[in-house]
Write an enzyme that holds these catalytic residues in place. Structure first.
Site, mmCIF file in Angstrom:
data_model
loop_
_atom_site.group_PDB
_atom_site.id
_atom_site.type_symbol
_atom_site.label_atom_id
_atom_site.label_comp_id
_atom_site.label_asym_id
_atom_site.label_seq_id
_atom_site.Cartn_x
_atom_site.Cartn_y
_atom_site.Cartn_z
ATOM 1 N N GLU A 160 -25.026 -0.039 -5.975
ATOM 2 C CA GLU A 160 -25.225 1.418 -5.421
ATOM 3 C C GLU A 160 -24.998 2.419 -6.475
ATOM 4 O O GLU A 160 -24.380 3.633 -6.232
ATOM 5 C CB GLU A 160 -24.709 1.545 -4.313
ATOM 6 C CG GLU A 160 -25.198 0.942 -3.341
ATOM 7 C CD GLU A 160 -24.553 0.645 -1.898
ATOM 8 O OE1 GLU A 160 -26.021 1.360 -1.131
ATOM 9 O OE2 GLU A 160 -23.815 1.509 -1.867
HETATM 10 C C1 TNX Z 1 -24.199 -0.473 1.510
HETATM 11 S S1 TNX Z 1 -23.737 -3.432 0.562
HETATM 12 C C2 TNX Z 1 -23.360 -0.371 1.456
HETATM 13 C C3 TNX Z 1 -21.826 -0.332 1.149
HETATM 14 C C4 TNX Z 1 -22.151 0.262 2.902
HETATM 15 C C5 TNX Z 1 -23.306 -0.424 4.056
HETATM 16 C C6 TNX Z 1 -22.900 0.030 5.145
HETATM 17 C C7 TNX Z 1 -23.288 -2.786 -0.723
HETATM 18 C C8 TNX Z 1 -23.133 -3.438 -1.711
HETATM 19 N N1 TNX Z 1 -22.731 -1.127 0.237
HETATM 20 O O1 TNX Z 1 -21.313 1.073 0.633
HETATM 21 O O2 TNX Z 1 -20.873 0.768 3.654
HETATM 22 O O3 TNX Z 1 -23.853 -0.609 3.085
HETATM 23 O O4 TNX Z 1 -24.111 -1.289 6.172
#
Ligand code: TNX
Length: 526
Positions: free
Chosen positions: A341
């Site tokens: 992300e």
């Molecule tokens: C996505 S899954 C994220 C996390 C959040 C999560 C909450 C991922 C690699 N990144 O930063 O905590 O969703 O469900």
């Protein structure tokens, strides 16, 4: 002769539920009444009921260890520590000199059976005694979890129980489908200290799981002491989501629970999420920011806004120090670099960062692991890619990287069970106990076979999770399903059958004091 009391228990279970038979190939396809033995989670590869009276643990029962291994003696002690409080019996642990006495539990390694691998085992239960044999000590430890589950659930109680400690005769051969059977705990959004980590390790080990991935840093908190960058925990460790109390592990605490995990054949996988999810570091050290200004601490739950300054050399000195210090206190071979992300970098900047950090991890003797997105960079042949949501698995496989399967729509135990669940998020949809069980690692993405899959991992993100009770409520019973997906043969797994074993498993979780979600669709046994 009076019928054995275990027969009544088996009859009661037969009336309440159904489960499959295990055929000679180990597939469990034919549905017959469940017995206590067939309610194991994860289901073993092959289970053949034996003849005759059950084995019964009495005040005379001892555990005997063949050979002179200290490690096997310690594993025997682990079983004794489970049995003593609830049975009230002394359960001595001794080295075997000559023949085992009648009614003994015997542990033996050195089987030399290639199909069993390091974690497989063979268990034989007869009226005259129990024999647990494996290639390696790890296999004995997994087999001990099976012995626990073959006994009445009350064996897990912390105080003396009035029960008959009987196991019906059985022959079990068992080994895991995947080498990686993990859980991830986010200690960054809310901090969870050493006691909770150890409790979680115990519950994972009970389900034959072998990886605990700790998400040690994120925008809201930095949770591991780094001696060369002390403000990471002084400033970055002080915060958590919602302004809740922060916290961090000293290196000594980390080494302590890593040892505790290793004694249970669980490998700690540390994650420092980068280049994004780094506000806690960016607020601790101005020089990690491209504009040289420290950010404000962050306690919300947005994602994607932060990044290390990937064009500055100091960033790589920082990463090298952090990886070096954590690698030095981590007994396992893995280091997770995050990589998820990132919304503020170009693809080229991102790829360049991932490639450099991957090399740093390798230079400190560890294997890199990263979330899906890293597959767009050039990967080393050993790097593992953790699939969660995107379609970069194809890119990973093209490069020969193996996958850890954590599909958010099935394996994320921070997703709500249904609309009424008070905790958790639902961006990937609600995930019922059935949704969490009814998937298979090789069915989700095109072109993925078992060759491409290292295993399975269930992440628990903790934006809304503040206590151990919260952790247990979201993780269980779904974690049991993930454990089975990682361990048991694909052939014959079905929700229709599993839910009956889970109903009985609830009694074990209760005896262990687990605050699990009593899903209304399951006919939980008391
Ligand atoms: C996505 S899954 C994220 C996390 C959040 C999560 C909450 C991922 C690699 N990144 O930063 O905590 O969703 O469900």
């Amino acid at each position: 002769m009076k019928p054995h009391p275990l027969l009544f228990l088996m009859l009661a279970l037969a009336l309440s539920s159904c489960s499959p038979n295990v055929d000679s190939s180990g597939a469990f396809t034919e549905v017959t009444p469940v017995t206590l033995q067939q309610a194991l989670i994860p289901m073993p590869v092959s289970l053949t009921p034996g003849e005759g009276n059950p084995f019964v643990i009495t005040a005379e029962t001892g555990i005997y260890v063949e050979g002179d291994s200290e490690e096997v003696l310690r594993i025997a002690g682990f079983l004794a520590d489970v049995l003593r409080p609830s049975t009230g019996y002394p359960v001595p642990v001794e080295r075997l000199a000559g023949e085992a006495p009648a009614g003994a539990i015997v542990l033996r390694t050195g089987l030399n059976d290639a199909t069993l691998g390091a974690e497989g085992y063979q268990l034989t239960v007869a009226e005259t005694g129990v024999t647990l044999a494996a290639n390696e000590p790890a296999g004995l430890f997994r087999g001990i979890q099976t012995i626990r589950q073959l006994l009445p659930p009350a064996v897990e109680q912390p105080t003396v129980q009035d029960a008959e400690w009987a196991i019906a005769p059985v022959q079990i051969t068992d080994y895991p489908r995947y080498e990686w059977r993990g859980a991830m705990l986010d200690v960054a959004r809310h901090f969870h200290g050493v006691d909770r980590i150890k409790r979680y390790i115990d519950l994972l080990a009970y389900h034959k799981m072998n990886r605990l991935h700790l998400h040690l840093s994120d925008d809201q908190g930095w949770r591991i002491e780094i001696k060369s960058w002390p403000k990471l925990t002084e400033i970055g460790g002080a915060t958590a989501v919602d302004g809740d109390p922060g916290g961090f592990f000293t290196q000594e605490e980390y080494a302590d629970f890593a040892r505790y995990a290793a004694e249970r054949y669980v490998t700690i996988v540390p994650e420092i999420d980068m280049p994004g999810h780094t506000n806690a570091a960016l607020s601790s050290y101005a020089e990690l920011n491209c504009d040289g200004v420290a950010t404000e601490p962050y306690t919300g739950i947005e994602v994607g806004f932060s990044s290390l300054c990937v064009d500055a050399e100091i960033t790589y000195r920082f990463v090298d120090d952090v990886v070096r210090e954590i690698a030095a206190i981590t007994p396992g071979p893995y280091f997770h670099i995050g990589g998820d992300e990132v919304e503020t970098l170009t693809q080229e900047q991102y790829n360049g960062f991932v490639e450099r950090v991957q090399d740093i991890v390798q230079s400190h003797g560890k294997i890199a692991v990263g979330w899906d997105e890293i597959a767009h960079a050039r990967l080393l042949p050993t790097t593992l890619v953790q699939h969660w949501a995107s379609d970069s698995a194809a890119a990973a496989i093209r490069q020969g990287a193996r996958l850890i399967m954590s599909p958010a729509t099935h394996a994320y135990v921070d997703m709500k069970y249904d609309d009424s669940t008070p905790l958790g998020l639902n961006w990937a949809g609600n995930t019922s106990v059935e949704d969490g069980y009814s998937w298979d690692p090789i069915d989700l993405l095109p072109g993925v076979t078992d060759e491409n899959v290292a295993g399975v991992e269930a992440p628990l993100w903790t934006e809304t999770i503040k206590t151990m009770e919260d952790i247990e409520f979201m993780a269980f019973p779904r974690m049991a399903g993930n454990a089975e997906i990682g361990w048991s043969p694909r052939e014959g797994r079905s929700w229709a059958e599993y839910q009956h074993r889970l109903a009985l498993h609830g009694a074990r979780l209760s005896a262990l004091g687990v605050n699990f979600y009593r899903a209304p669709e399951i006919s939980w046994l008391p």
